[in-house]
Design an enzyme around this catalytic site. Sequence first.
Site, PDB file in Angstrom:
ATOM      1  CG  HIS A   1      -2.054  -1.033   1.040  1.00 12.60           C
ATOM      2  ND1 HIS A   1      -3.200  -0.806   0.309  1.00 12.60           N
ATOM      3  CD2 HIS A   1      -2.144  -2.295   1.510  1.00 12.60           C
ATOM      4  CE1 HIS A   1      -3.952  -1.899   0.350  1.00 12.60           C
ATOM      5  NE2 HIS A   1      -3.334  -2.813   1.060  1.00 12.60           N
ATOM      6  CB  THR A   2       4.387   1.932  -0.277  1.00 17.11           C
ATOM      7  OG1 THR A   2       4.788   0.756  -0.994  1.00 17.11           O
ATOM      8  CG2 THR A   2       4.494   1.665   1.214  1.00 17.11           C
TER       9      THR A   2
ATOM     10  N   GLY B   1      -7.512 -14.844  -7.231  1.00 17.47           N
ATOM     11  CA  GLY B   1      -7.955 -14.414  -5.910  1.00 17.47           C
ATOM     12  C   GLY B   1      -6.932 -14.609  -4.816  1.00 17.47           C
TER      13      GLY B   1
ATOM     14  CB  SER C   1      -0.296  -9.394  -9.461  1.00 21.13           C
ATOM     15  OG  SER C   1      -0.507  -8.320 -10.348  1.00 21.13           O
TER      16      SER C   1
ATOM     17  CG  ASP D   1       0.131  -5.663  -8.629  1.00 24.48           C
ATOM     18  OD1 ASP D   1       1.036  -5.689  -7.769  1.00 24.48           O
ATOM     19  OD2 ASP D   1      -1.075  -5.677  -8.350  1.00 24.48           O
TER      20      ASP D   1
END
Length: 399
Positions: free
Chosen positions: A47-48, A135, A139, A187
Site C-alpha cells: 500500500h505504498t 484471488g 496479481s 503489479d
Amino acid sequence: MPDLTWLPPADDDATAEALSSRFTARLGRLPDGVWAAPGRVNLIGEHTDYNNGYCLPLALPHRTYAAVSARDDGILRIGSVQKSHGWEGRVEDVRLGRPPGWPAYVAGVAAIFAEQAGAGELGADVLVDGHVPLGAGLSSSAALSCAAGLALRDLVPALAQLDPADVAAACIRAENEVAGAATGGMDQTIAMRAVDGHLVLLDCQDFSVVPVAWTLPDHEVLVIDTRAHHTLADGQYAVRRQTCEVAAATLGVRSLREVTTEQLLDGQVRALLAQIPDGAARVRHVVTENARVLELVSGLREQDAATVGELMTASHRSLRDDYEVSCRELDLAVDAAIDAGAAGARMTGGGFGGSAIALVRREEAELIAEAVVGAFTDQGLEAPHLLEAVPSGPARRLR
C-alpha cells in the site's frame, strides 16, 4: 502429517503449444503468437505504491499465457481456457464497466492503446490460459493485462515504439479506468520490467527500478495461498487510498512519500491527522513501511536473514493493526509459520484475503508448510495452497 498441495509453474513451451492448438481449434487458424506475463509476490512495501513510495516485488515463475492474432476491423474476441464466458465487441465501445469481469483487463489495454497510438482499427482475437492462482493476491489481473498488452505492442505496427514501461502504464490505466479496480502500478511494472533472479526496488514516485539480488542462498520465500478470496474492487482498497490522499492534502504534501518517520512525532502533524478518520494509523503504516523497504534492501545486501525476517514480520503487524487489511486466515498463516521456525512472515498483496509469505530455510520449507496447513486444519479452515517464489523474468513472447 497433513497433505500438502503445491502449485508448480506451468511449462512455458508445453503450455504455449497447447494454447496455440486450442486457439486453432476454436478459430480455425493459428495465432500470430503466444505471450506470457508473470504474477508477482511483494516481499515488502504494501500500500505504498499509490502513495509514491517504495516496494520490493519479484516476478513469479507462475504466468498467464495469451494466444493472440491481430485484426484490422476494430473487433475484439476474448476467450479463456478457464472460463466458459468471454466477450466480443468493438474496441471503440470499451469503457468503465464494459466489458464486465475479467475480459475488461484485456479489452481495456486495447482501448488505451487505440487511444494513445491512434490505431482506430486495432482489434484482436485473444485466448488466455491463466496459471497464476486467482484471488490469491498474486496479481493474476496484471499478468492477464500485460500478456495481452505485450502481444498487441508486438503485433500492431503503430505501437512498435512502446517500451516495457509504456506497456505497463497502459495496463495500469486499463485496470483503473476500465476494470474499475484501483491499482498503484507496482503489479504491472514488475510484470513488464522484472529481472530474472532478482527482486526489483521500485520507486513509485518516478517508476524507476533497481534490481536487487537475492543474497540468501540458504533461504527461500514460501507463498501460502490462504484461499480466502481476495479482491481489490470491493471498496475497502479504495477507501484506504482516499484516506491517504486526504491526509497528504491536509499535511500540504503531494504524497505521503514526503512525510518522514520523525514528522509522525510532531504535535502539529498529529493534530492534523487526528481530524481524519483513521488518518493517523493509515499514515503511520505508509511512512514506516517505506522505511522498512529501504532497511530490508540493506539487509539483503548484508546477507542478514534475521533482519530481513524481522522487517517482514514488522510489516505484517503494521498492515494488521494500522492499515487493517489483514484477516483471520492471513494472521493464522503468519503466526503458524513463525511458530514453526520461519525467520519472518507477512501478508502480501492488497489484503482482505489472498496470500502470506514466509522467509524459511530451504531444508525447513516442507516442515513449515506442514505446520501451516496443520494450523488451518485445526481451526476448521480449508487447507492453503503452497508455492515457491523463485525470482523470475518479465513478460515475453514465447512463439
